[in-house]
Design an enzyme around this catalytic site. Structure first.
Site, PDB file in Angstrom:
ATOM      1  N   GLY A  47       5.758   2.950   0.596  1.00 22.37           N
ATOM      2  CA  GLY A  47       5.640   4.238   1.288  1.00 22.37           C
ATOM      3  C   GLY A  47       5.729   5.338   0.242  1.00 22.37           C
ATOM      4  O   GLY A  47       6.649   5.325  -0.598  1.00 22.37           O
ATOM      5  N   ASP A 237      -0.874   8.838   1.393  1.00 22.99           N
ATOM      6  CA  ASP A 237      -0.413   8.475   0.051  1.00 22.99           C
ATOM      7  C   ASP A 237      -0.896   9.470  -1.001  1.00 22.99           C
ATOM      8  O   ASP A 237      -0.275   9.629  -2.044  1.00 22.99           O
ATOM      9  CB  ASP A 237      -0.879   7.068  -0.305  1.00 22.99           C
ATOM     10  CG  ASP A 237      -0.119   6.072   0.534  1.00 22.99           C
ATOM     11  OD1 ASP A 237      -0.512   5.863   1.697  1.00 22.99           O
ATOM     12  OD2 ASP A 237       0.904   5.556   0.057  1.00 22.99           O
ATOM     13  N   ASN A 247      -4.727   6.905   3.019  1.00 24.35           N
ATOM     14  CA  ASN A 247      -3.587   6.277   3.675  1.00 24.35           C
ATOM     15  C   ASN A 247      -3.902   4.792   3.802  1.00 24.35           C
ATOM     16  O   ASN A 247      -4.983   4.323   3.383  1.00 24.35           O
ATOM     17  CB  ASN A 247      -3.322   6.927   5.039  1.00 24.35           C
ATOM     18  CG  ASN A 247      -1.993   6.496   5.643  1.00 24.35           C
ATOM     19  OD1 ASN A 247      -0.953   6.521   4.972  1.00 24.35           O
ATOM     20  ND2 ASN A 247      -1.991   6.070   6.889  1.00 24.35           N
TER      21      ASN A 247
HETATM   22  O1  MRU Z   1       1.303   0.060   0.755  1.00 27.04           O
HETATM   23  P1  MRU Z   1       2.342   0.939   1.382  1.00 27.04           P
HETATM   24  O2  MRU Z   1       3.152   0.276   2.441  1.00 27.04           O
HETATM   25  O3  MRU Z   1       3.174   1.631   0.327  1.00 27.04           O
HETATM   26  O4  MRU Z   1       1.486   2.066   2.109  1.00 27.04           O
HETATM   27  C1  MRU Z   1       2.176   3.053   2.816  1.00 27.04           C
HETATM   28  C2  MRU Z   1       1.302   3.946   3.589  1.00 27.04           C
HETATM   29  O5  MRU Z   1       0.097   3.876   3.553  1.00 27.04           O
HETATM   30  C3  MRU Z   1       1.999   5.026   4.365  1.00 27.04           C
HETATM   31  O6  MRU Z   1       1.305   5.322   5.525  1.00 27.04           O
HETATM   32  C4  MRU Z   1       2.055   6.272   3.487  1.00 27.04           C
HETATM   33  O7  MRU Z   1       2.703   5.983   2.286  1.00 27.04           O
HETATM   34  C5  MRU Z   1       2.686   7.390   4.154  1.00 27.04           C
HETATM   35  S1  MRU Z   1       4.391   7.309   3.911  1.00 27.04           S
HETATM   36  C6  MRU Z   1       5.299   8.489   4.541  1.00 27.04           C
END
Ligand code: MRU
Length: 346
Positions: A47, A237, A247
């Site tokens: 995240g 992201d 995202n």
């Molecule tokens: O691969 P991840 O689990 O790190 O991806 C996370 C996401 O895509 C979330 O939607 C994004 O980081 C938003 S977090 C507040």
């Protein structure tokens, strides 16, 4: 309150192991910056904002373990630590934003090494505390967009688990609406292949007492067509200067479906997720992850041996699909080049 990242008094970084949720709640303690870097790489912590906060803690932890009193030698070693941590995941810009904040503290320092170590620890703490505050503010800014009785679809996990803890970004909007007394329901996409929606969002919202229904990713259109979804709120992201938003993979498909069904599609993200250095989403690097995330569910193989697999972890939603970008400074609307630049100046 869910604490995703915690800095211990000895500099170690404690993380809730997100690979084991929802069936096991285990805290992993990183005792070196290399362990912290590996925890980001292997998704113990994930995240965008949570990666940024953890990265800052990792830089401070690494700094504490540099054994020299010579400032120039310290700065050389510290830069190596920053490089290792910044090399863990490519898409979430919060990682680079946080590491750069730590770098700036080191660059500005001319005194004793011990004082610089303290300043780096203080900066990491500041990043963590700011994250908690920013997310609550963002949640309140976004909550006004949700009406009593709304059912909100979200994708991936953009909650406490994706930040330092407590509110989160997209889920923060839903939590703030819930706390304001609005009766909202949330539909959570399961989010193949890593299942952040099923494992993390469903767990987090249940814990918060928010009405959550889990659906598989390919059900979103069905429920939109039936009129059972009124709004979409997701995290991001990295957002380009023109509002194009990266995202979790699958977000773009949700945005296109939302447009077709006249459902407002919102992105909630702190200003630290906006990369003003890139004009549009074509410049956002997309992480390719291990094909095993697709060929397996948990430890069970679900695809034939040797089949070709692609596993991009993110996609980019063009700004034309986005009704608003909810930040801690307010809600940006199209044209995003202008509205985001204005928010940055507040
Ligand atoms: O691969 P991840 O689990 O790190 O991806 C996370 C996401 O895509 C979330 O939607 C994004 O980081 C938003 S977090 C507040």
């Amino acid at each position: 309150m869910i604490k995703t990242v915690e800095f211990l008094a000895n500099g170690h970084v404690a993380l809730i192991d997100q690979r084991l949720l929802p069936t096991e709640e285990v805290i992993v303690t990183c005792t070196t910056y290399q362990e912290l870097a590996e925890a980001i790489r292997n998704m113990t912590v994930r995240g965008a904002p949570a990666i940024g906060v953890s990265a800052a803690g990792g830089c401070a932890l690494g700094a504490r373990q540099i054994a020299t009193d010579n400032l120039a030698a310290f700065k050389t070693k510290f830069e190596e630590i920053c490089r290792v941590i910044a090399g863990t995941r490519p898409t979430a810009v919060n990682l680079f934003w946080a590491v750069d904040r730590m770098r700036r503290v080191a660059a500005a320092h001319n005194g004793p090494v011990a004082a610089l170590k303290q300043a780096l620890t203080a900066e990491a703490e500041k990043i963590l505390v700011e994250d908690l505050f920013i997310n609550e503010t963002m949640g309140n800014n976004g909550a006004v967009l949700l009406a009593d009785g709304d059912t909100v679809l979200t994708h991936c996990n953009a909650g406490a688990l994706a930040t330092a803890g407590h509110f989160g970004t997209a889920l923060g909007v839903m939590k703030a609406a819930h706390l304001a007394g609005k009766k909202i329901k949330v539909f959570s996409d399961e989010t193949r292949p890593f299942l952040q929606g099923a494992r993390l969002t469903a767990w987090e919202l249940k814990k918060e007492g928010i009405d959550v229904t889990l659906i598989t990713d390919n059900m979103a259109g069905y429920f939109m067509k039936k009129g059972m979804i009124n709004k979409v709120v997701v995290g991001a992201d990295r957002i380009a200067a023109n509002g194009d938003a990266a995202n979790k993979i699958g977000t773009y498909s949700v945005a296109v479906l939302a447009k077709e069904h006249n459902i407002p599609f919102y992105v909630a993200a702190p200003l630290s997720t906006i990369d003003f250095n890139i004009p549009d989403g074509s410049h956002i690097p997309i992480e390719e992850r291990d094909t095993r995330e697709v060929s397996h569910i948990g430890n069970r193989q679900v695809a034939p041996d040797g089949v070709r697999i692609l596993n991009p972890a993110f996609d980019v939603t063009p700004n034309k699909y986005i009704a608003g970008i909810i930040t801690e400074k307010g809600v940006a609307r199209a044209p995003f080049n202008e509205s985001l630049a204005k928010l940055r100046q507040i």
